[in-house]
Design an enzyme around this catalytic site. Structure first.
Site, mmCIF file in Angstrom:
data_model
loop_
_atom_site.group_PDB
_atom_site.id
_atom_site.type_symbol
_atom_site.label_atom_id
_atom_site.label_comp_id
_atom_site.label_asym_id
_atom_site.label_seq_id
_atom_site.Cartn_x
_atom_site.Cartn_y
_atom_site.Cartn_z
ATOM 1 N N ASP A 1 14.888 30.640 -1.236
ATOM 2 C CA ASP A 1 15.141 29.547 0.290
ATOM 3 C C ASP A 1 15.752 28.370 0.365
ATOM 4 O OD1 ASP A 1 13.847 27.621 2.236
ATOM 5 O OD2 ASP A 1 13.143 26.570 0.874
HETATM 6 MG MG LIG Z 1 11.831 24.905 1.852
#
Ligand SMILES: [Mg+2]
Length: 227
Positions: A10
């Site tokens: 991420d």
């Molecule tokens: Mg994040």
């Protein structure tokens, strides 16, 4: 030796300090448009934005809709006079320049890229993320970046990961690990996709969701214990 070949990272809140980026962009955008800015406006904006991104994760809104919507709500709440759409454009202009790393991000990528294929998986706006990614200097560590806007579907939906697998040519879920700070998008998404998960949890929060973390780290450097 572990079984992993591929790591999905991420971006915001995991490698990049999004709090700082968002503050930088909002402050500069409002100043350039001669609109008021203070700590309360910042906090309310962050709440509005976070709640809209949660709706995105639930498939209840789109990036195209939320981009202006958050500023429309902000303008209403503070009786601001101006154009929410123009404010969003200005916000993006500054957000595209906002690259602030979280501690240890560059070091861990330098370490991991020698052994693993790295991909960036982000629920973000493509032009913004591409700009930040290019400016950051870390794109050299990654094989590709997949934004939810580009894929037309967001984490944690399994379809998002199906497309990532297809585009990256991944065939064995057991060889893939996702690392992310969000239980609702990254870890739940990893669970949906049937891949291993590592929760980046710098504040040592408690997992009150149903999502299953195979590992948890509070510092990125701790990934070296797993990988
Ligand atoms: Mg994040």
């Amino acid at each position: 030796m572990n079984k992993f070949k591929t790591i999905l990272f991420d971006a915001d809140g995991t490698l990049f300090d999004f709090d700082k980026a968002e503050t930088f962009a909002l402050q500069n955008a409002l100043a350039e448009l001669n609109l008021p800015y203070n700590e309360i406006i910042l906090q309310v904006y962050k709440q509005i934005n976070a709640s809209l991104w949660l709706l995105l994760e639930q498939g209840k809104t789109t990036v195209a809709h939320l981009r202006n919507k958050r500023f429309e709500i902000l303008f209403e709440q503070f009786n601001l006079i101006g154009d929410p759409s123009q404010t969003c454009d200005m916000f993006f202009k500054y957000l595209m320049q906002a690259v602030f790393f979280l501690e240890g991000a560059q070091d861990i990528l330098e370490y991991l890229h020698k052994t693993y294929d790295l991909y960036l998986v982000t629920n973000g706006v493509t032009v913004v993320q591409e700009s930040r990614f290019a400016l950051s200097g870390i794109s050299k560590y990654f094989t590709a970046m997949y934004t939810s806007e580009e894929l037309g579907i967001s984490k944690p939906d399994k379809k998002y990961f199906d497309i990532v697998f297809e585009r990256a040519g991944l065939t064995d879920p057991k060889s893939v690990l996702i690392v992310g700070d969000s239980l609702t998008s990254d870890i739940t998404g990893g669970n949906n996709a049937g891949i291993a998960t590592c929760w980046y949890n710098p504040e040592n929060k408690t997992n009150t969701t149903d999502s299953i973390c195979d590992w948890q780290v509070s510092r990125l450097s701790e990934l070296k214990n797993i990988l």
